[in-house]
Design a protein around this motif. Structure first.
Motif, PDB file in Angstrom:
ATOM      1  N   TRP A  37       0.886  -1.165   0.000  1.00 58.41           N
ATOM      2  CA  TRP A  37       0.000   0.000   0.000  1.00 58.41           C
ATOM      3  C   TRP A  37       0.919   1.209   0.000  1.00 58.41           C
ATOM      4  O   TRP A  37       1.750   1.365   0.894  1.00 58.41           O
ATOM      5  CB  TRP A  37      -0.848  -0.022   1.265  1.00 58.41           C
ATOM      6  CG  TRP A  37      -2.035   0.870   1.285  1.00 58.41           C
ATOM      7  CD1 TRP A  37      -2.054   2.224   1.227  1.00 58.41           C
ATOM      8  CD2 TRP A  37      -3.396   0.454   1.425  1.00 58.41           C
ATOM      9  NE1 TRP A  37      -3.337   2.685   1.322  1.00 58.41           N
ATOM     10  CE2 TRP A  37      -4.187   1.617   1.448  1.00 58.41           C
ATOM     11  CE3 TRP A  37      -4.017  -0.778   1.544  1.00 58.41           C
ATOM     12  CZ2 TRP A  37      -5.573   1.585   1.588  1.00 58.41           C
ATOM     13  CZ3 TRP A  37      -5.398  -0.804   1.679  1.00 58.41           C
ATOM     14  CH2 TRP A  37      -6.160   0.358   1.692  1.00 58.41           C
ATOM     15  N   SER A 103      -3.409   8.057   1.171  1.00 63.02           N
ATOM     16  CA  SER A 103      -3.267   6.863   0.329  1.00 63.02           C
ATOM     17  C   SER A 103      -3.010   7.254  -1.115  1.00 63.02           C
ATOM     18  O   SER A 103      -3.717   8.088  -1.678  1.00 63.02           O
ATOM     19  CB  SER A 103      -4.526   6.002   0.396  1.00 63.02           C
ATOM     20  OG  SER A 103      -4.615   5.348   1.634  1.00 63.02           O
ATOM     21  N   CYS A 108      -8.085   5.463  -1.473  1.00 63.53           N
ATOM     22  CA  CYS A 108      -8.888   5.044  -0.327  1.00 63.53           C
ATOM     23  C   CYS A 108      -9.963   6.084  -0.045  1.00 63.53           C
ATOM     24  O   CYS A 108      -9.673   7.269   0.061  1.00 63.53           O
ATOM     25  CB  CYS A 108      -7.974   4.876   0.886  1.00 63.53           C
ATOM     26  SG  CYS A 108      -8.788   4.276   2.364  1.00 63.53           S
ATOM     27  N   ASP A 109     -11.212   5.629   0.054  1.00 60.02           N
ATOM     28  CA  ASP A 109     -12.292   6.524   0.469  1.00 60.02           C
ATOM     29  C   ASP A 109     -12.646   6.209   1.922  1.00 60.02           C
ATOM     30  O   ASP A 109     -12.090   5.291   2.535  1.00 60.02           O
ATOM     31  CB  ASP A 109     -13.498   6.418  -0.459  1.00 60.02           C
ATOM     32  CG  ASP A 109     -14.126   5.033  -0.498  1.00 60.02           C
ATOM     33  OD1 ASP A 109     -13.820   4.188   0.375  1.00 60.02           O
ATOM     34  OD2 ASP A 109     -14.938   4.788  -1.397  1.00 60.02           O
ATOM     35  N   ASP A 111     -15.291   4.838   3.284  1.00 58.23           N
ATOM     36  CA  ASP A 111     -15.835   3.494   3.496  1.00 58.23           C
ATOM     37  C   ASP A 111     -14.722   2.457   3.589  1.00 58.23           C
ATOM     38  O   ASP A 111     -14.735   1.598   4.472  1.00 58.23           O
ATOM     39  CB  ASP A 111     -16.805   3.106   2.376  1.00 58.23           C
ATOM     40  CG  ASP A 111     -18.107   3.878   2.434  1.00 58.23           C
ATOM     41  OD1 ASP A 111     -18.457   4.398   3.510  1.00 58.23           O
ATOM     42  OD2 ASP A 111     -18.788   3.960   1.387  1.00 58.23           O
ATOM     43  N   LEU A 112     -13.756   2.527   2.676  1.00 56.86           N
ATOM     44  CA  LEU A 112     -12.643   1.573   2.695  1.00 56.86           C
ATOM     45  C   LEU A 112     -11.824   1.741   3.976  1.00 56.86           C
ATOM     46  O   LEU A 112     -11.440   0.755   4.611  1.00 56.86           O
ATOM     47  CB  LEU A 112     -11.758   1.748   1.459  1.00 56.86           C
ATOM     48  CG  LEU A 112     -10.513   0.865   1.379  1.00 56.86           C
ATOM     49  CD1 LEU A 112     -10.866  -0.616   1.448  1.00 56.86           C
ATOM     50  CD2 LEU A 112      -9.740   1.175   0.108  1.00 56.86           C
ATOM     51  N   ALA A 113     -11.568   2.989   4.371  1.00 57.13           N
ATOM     52  CA  ALA A 113     -10.795   3.244   5.588  1.00 57.13           C
ATOM     53  C   ALA A 113     -11.504   2.674   6.817  1.00 57.13           C
ATOM     54  O   ALA A 113     -10.873   2.063   7.683  1.00 57.13           O
ATOM     55  CB  ALA A 113     -10.541   4.739   5.749  1.00 57.13           C
ATOM     56  N   MET A 115     -13.669   0.180   6.865  1.00 62.83           N
ATOM     57  CA  MET A 115     -13.619  -1.275   6.781  1.00 62.83           C
ATOM     58  C   MET A 115     -12.236  -1.795   7.175  1.00 62.83           C
ATOM     59  O   MET A 115     -12.119  -2.789   7.891  1.00 62.83           O
ATOM     60  CB  MET A 115     -13.993  -1.735   5.374  1.00 62.83           C
ATOM     61  CG  MET A 115     -15.450  -1.506   5.033  1.00 62.83           C
ATOM     62  SD  MET A 115     -15.830  -1.825   3.301  1.00 62.83           S
ATOM     63  CE  MET A 115     -15.746  -3.611   3.287  1.00 62.83           C
ATOM     64  N   LEU A 116     -11.199  -1.118   6.709  1.00 58.91           N
ATOM     65  CA  LEU A 116      -9.844  -1.525   7.047  1.00 58.91           C
ATOM     66  C   LEU A 116      -9.607  -1.395   8.553  1.00 58.91           C
ATOM     67  O   LEU A 116      -9.042  -2.285   9.182  1.00 58.91           O
ATOM     68  CB  LEU A 116      -8.834  -0.677   6.271  1.00 58.91           C
ATOM     69  CG  LEU A 116      -7.402  -1.169   6.293  1.00 58.91           C
ATOM     70  CD1 LEU A 116      -7.275  -2.514   5.594  1.00 58.91           C
ATOM     71  CD2 LEU A 116      -6.494  -0.157   5.624  1.00 58.91           C
TER      72      LEU A 116
END
Length: 156
Positions: A37, A103, A108-109, A111-113, A115-116
């Motif tokens: 990443w 990122s 990375c939006d 929602d992704l952040a 979830m991560l």
């Protein structure tokens, strides 16, 4: 010894970046691809945005607490759940914004952040710690690095 203001103003700077191994996320990368990443340091303005994200989170919580004392708590709890403010500590809200802004690849939006953060918290902290480390070092003096591709020559 004095600070050379003219030299500083003339210098071109580039954002520091780093490729961070995220081996626990390897199942989500193409086969044979290294689970990496890429993140970058933030500017002062972006760092300010991350602080504002934490403040917004805190303000939403305060507003909802005030509403809760005057309304049915089921409705307020539904609103809290929809906004996600009941469960997000200030530090996490700030780090989510850091990951979104810092990122490079993958992009990375929010929602992704989120979830991560929820599903791979160690990687989440590793990435945001690297973003903070790069931010703390400031930008690198020098010309931006090229893509490595050779530019075709010809008449303009």
């Amino acid at each position: 010894m004095s600070f050379d203001v003219k030299k500083f103003k003339k210098t071109k700077f580039q954002t520091r970046s780093a490729a961070v191994p995220v081996k626990d996320l390897s199942a989500f990368f193409d086969e044979g691809e290294s689970p990496v990443w890429t993140v970058r340091g933030l500017t002062g303005q972006e760092l300010g945005q991350t602080k504002e994200a934490a403040a917004r989170n805190k303000n939403f919580s305060a507003i909802l607490e005030a509403l809760e004392s005057a309304a049915k708590s089921e409705k307020v709890q539904g609103l809290k759940d929809a906004l996600g403010v009941d469960e997000v500590p200030q530090n996490i809200a700030e780090r989510i914004e850091q990951l979104v802004l810092g990122s490079v690849e993958p992009a990375c939006d929010t929602d992704l952040a989120l979830m991560l953060c929820e599903r791979f918290p160690v990687e989440f902290y590793t990435l945001t710690n690297k973003i903070l480390e790069l931010t703390g070092k400031g930008m690198e003096p020098g010309k931006p690095k090229g893509s490595g591709a050779t530019e075709a020559s010809g008449q303009a």
